[in-house]
Design a protein around this motif. Sequence first.
Motif, short mmCIF file in Angstrom:
data_model
loop_
_atom_site.label_atom_id
_atom_site.label_comp_id
_atom_site.label_asym_id
_atom_site.label_seq_id
_atom_site.Cartn_x
_atom_site.Cartn_y
_atom_site.Cartn_z
N LEU A 31 0.84 -1.21 0.00
CA LEU A 31 0.00 0.00 0.00
C LEU A 31 0.87 1.26 0.00
O LEU A 31 0.65 2.19 -0.79
N VAL A 32 1.87 1.27 0.86
CA VAL A 32 2.74 2.45 0.95
C VAL A 32 3.49 2.66 -0.36
O VAL A 32 3.62 3.79 -0.86
N GLN A 54 2.54 1.90 -3.31
CA GLN A 54 1.65 2.42 -4.35
C GLN A 54 1.27 3.88 -4.09
O GLN A 54 1.03 4.63 -5.03
N LEU A 55 1.28 4.27 -2.84
CA LEU A 55 1.01 5.67 -2.53
C LEU A 55 2.20 6.54 -2.95
O LEU A 55 2.02 7.62 -3.52
N THR A 56 3.39 6.07 -2.67
CA THR A 56 4.56 6.89 -3.03
C THR A 56 4.74 6.96 -4.54
O THR A 56 5.36 7.89 -5.05
N GLY A 57 4.18 5.97 -5.25
CA GLY A 57 4.30 5.97 -6.71
C GLY A 57 3.15 6.71 -7.39
O GLY A 57 3.12 6.78 -8.62
N PHE A 58 2.21 7.23 -6.63
CA PHE A 58 1.06 7.96 -7.18
C PHE A 58 1.56 9.10 -8.07
O PHE A 58 2.52 9.76 -7.72
N PRO A 59 1.00 9.37 -9.23
CA PRO A 59 -0.25 8.82 -9.77
C PRO A 59 -0.03 7.72 -10.82
O PRO A 59 -0.99 7.37 -11.50
N TYR A 104 -8.98 5.44 -5.79
CA TYR A 104 -7.64 5.89 -6.19
C TYR A 104 -7.69 7.34 -6.68
O TYR A 104 -6.89 8.18 -6.27
N LYS A 153 4.42 10.70 0.07
CA LYS A 153 5.56 11.23 -0.66
C LYS A 153 6.43 12.12 0.24
O LYS A 153 7.64 12.19 0.08
#
Lengths: 68, 581, 255
Positions: B79-80, B82-87, C216, C228
């Motif tokens: 999960l983390v 995928q969040l840091t790789g957003f978007p 999302y 981030k």
Amino acid sequence: MSDPTPTPPGRVEDVGMRLGTLGQLLRLFGRGKRPWLLPLVLLLSVLGLVLAGLQAVQYVAPFIYPLL
Amino acid sequence: MSRYVLGVSALYHESAAVLLRDGVVVAASSEERFSRQKQDSALPVRASRWCLEQAGISMADVEAVVYYEKPLRKFERILVSQLTGFPSTLPAFQRTALTWLTDKLWVRNALCKELGARPSQLMFSEHHLSHAASAFYCSPFERAAVLTVDGVGEWATTSLWQGDEHGLKPLSEVRFPHSLGLTYSAFTAFLGFRVNNGEYKVMGLASYGEPRHVDKVEKVLQGVDGGGFQNDTRYVAWHKSTVRSYSGAFEQLFGAPRQPGTPLDPRQGEGKHYADIAASVQVVLEERLLALAERLHADTGLDALCMAGGVALNVVANRRLLRDGPFAHLYVQPASGDAGGALGAAQWAWHEVLGQPRVDPGLTPGLGRDWPDDRVRTLLDELNVRFDDVADDRIERAADDIAAGKVIGWFQGRCEWGPRALGHRSILADPSRPDMQDRVNKVIKLREPFRPFAPSVTAEAADTYFDVPPGGEGPAEWMTIIGDTREEHREAMPAITHVDGTARLHRVRREVNPRYHALIEAVGARTGRPVVLNTSFNLKGDPIVSSPVHALSTLQSCEMDAVYLGPCRVARGQLPRGGAS
Amino acid sequence: MRFADIRPGPVLVGVSHIVWRLPGRPATKMAEFAHTELGSGHDMLEACELTPRPEMRPLYFLHALDELRHSRMFRERARALAIERSRTQAVLDDSGYLHSHGIRGSDPLFTELGELDFLAFVWLHEQRGAAQFGIYAGLMDEDPASREMFARIEKDERFHIAYSRKELERLAAQGQASAVSAAVWRIRWRRFKQGWLRFSRLIGDTMAKLWLTVIYVVGITPFALIAKLTEREQGGLVPAEVDDRPAAQRALEQL
């Protein structure tokens, strides 16, 4: 030799285990280094439970999806 | 009364089940040996059931069912990431969130529903702890440094441990997305091989190349002070994608990737370019492992090293570690991939949760399914398969066949534990015939022509023909290290000597596998060298055969000459033809 | 009882005409058939091991050898026809294909069905296969190698149909006619149920992906921003996190 055939858990026990897993998941995020993720995890947990519920009634699930 | 612990690994790579009785392994098997799906990752339902049958017990008799990792911590990492790789992680999020929410999050339920465990029996180890436990508790060392290296577990991708009388103590680790295993896998994909399956092809290909691209590989994977390493995440994609492991920048650095399935001649042209890349990544991997070993040695002051995790199956690096590294002794858990996690999870629970003292775990090559001689005879009779009963002279007959240049299937005793064929389910041939490597690669195993075969040699003769670094005798018994074929024998054994003069040695001791040892000796009496070419009894893409019908179907599917199924010799011509024929 | 042959319906014929003319599709279809034939081969090998009736063993074995050979033939043909080689190879390399497509479960098919239903399954399944392959052979005017392959496979399927039908007829003649008939209907019902479940799963997965996309796109942005800002992809060796809880307590939790 004893009978190695598995006895599947009942519906109530199954739901209990799922709730237990979600409890641990919320505890992981709540007490861990990322409490800010808790709302997202809660949302995903609800979705997970809904999907698990629909899997349990998969024969009628196609009729339920449009209602959600 | 005996106490039982069942270890389970599943849902990612190769699933497996291992049953301990009073700390000793009584049965161990990957699920693929039952389902016939190579590297089957489904819950090991049939392997678990078979383990219990083998011990004559039911699930109710098992004290603990131990899953090899912590699923929720793994979910956190995914999960983390995928969040840091957003978007750019939407496709990965859709895919992974769906499989997690519908499936992987509910491991407890699955273990109860599919395996028949009670919730009170369930325990959860940690991924790298399971690897470390499998390496340390199976090793002969009372105290040892332990290094576990793979793609990724929960968060750790590499872990350093110390094992002693108090158990396993974690020292330090490298965390996702920095990963030696995933780096090697990214190059595996780039070179046109299947990730989690083709890594050993990269290792074989590396011997044909020159390490001309080390500087470029080091852009992707750099060493850092203190023995660790880090990836430059601009070049990799495994933290953002479930289907791609390298980025566009990676392609700019190394050129176009090789298309899977295309012919590959590593000696010239484009093939040579890919071989050079393979050689470069192999060199960098070895350097990083050496740095980790130096650090681990400095931290523990011990002279023995235990290893597990998928990267520990890199037999070339293992030799380098022993030859150039600080440790005098090396033990590599033979099923070092995720299947071995089942073993480690069970051992960790036995020793550290249930508090039981160390015992010899009884790890032998053959811990899988067995077929008694009389069952094989009855089965062949019922199948209308003609055979020669060679119960009393199977060694002599098989040796005659091998010495006459025939390629035989050797199906004797219990199936192997781990990915290597160690004389229970092997295809065997005479390594001295010049055409044998090509023949076995092309028309029997149906695989890439550049890939080498392993030699099995009696322990007594091993030093005559091969040069293994001191301390490598143990790993050589499990085919987890390479040696050099001695200069004077290289020309005489072309089928098992790789292009760089090395061989992935299998040293066979009489007391471990007496029948196989006797066969190699009998071959030696005929050819002058107690050495046989040994490759796993399967075709490309199939798991190793585990029952006689699999062996017969393999015989029918390739140009092997005969199989020795327990006491029966079945020649190719003795098989019935297909149905319509 | 009557053992009526299955004839290809107009829908199957029509769809086949379209599907096999799509660019790149023949190779992918061949790769998929390679998996299904392999799965059938393993089902038959398992039946061969598990059947309590020795007289059935050689028939199941021969059937298995055929299916495994067909799998290899499809595999080779898929490679030969591949336009986009990596895509075809990806289908061929998908070791989880049979599980993910619900073709093989965790238990052997023979154990799941029992001998009588298994025979009914073989009889119905092979008829469908023969009908399908017969149509495909007719569509291969410009690809004689594939046409010949389908024709050879269809010939094998005829043998499979014949032995399973003969066995069902024998059982029916032995006074088990109603049991045989019931088995055939159970397998037809099973096929319908599996089709419905696949449809249900498809709808479910599509809906879930839709919800996840909404989460999302709409909900994840603030969390992504925090991630981030706070997450450091620290490389190198870091001290291992020491969990002070006793091993017995740690072992019970999934976190």
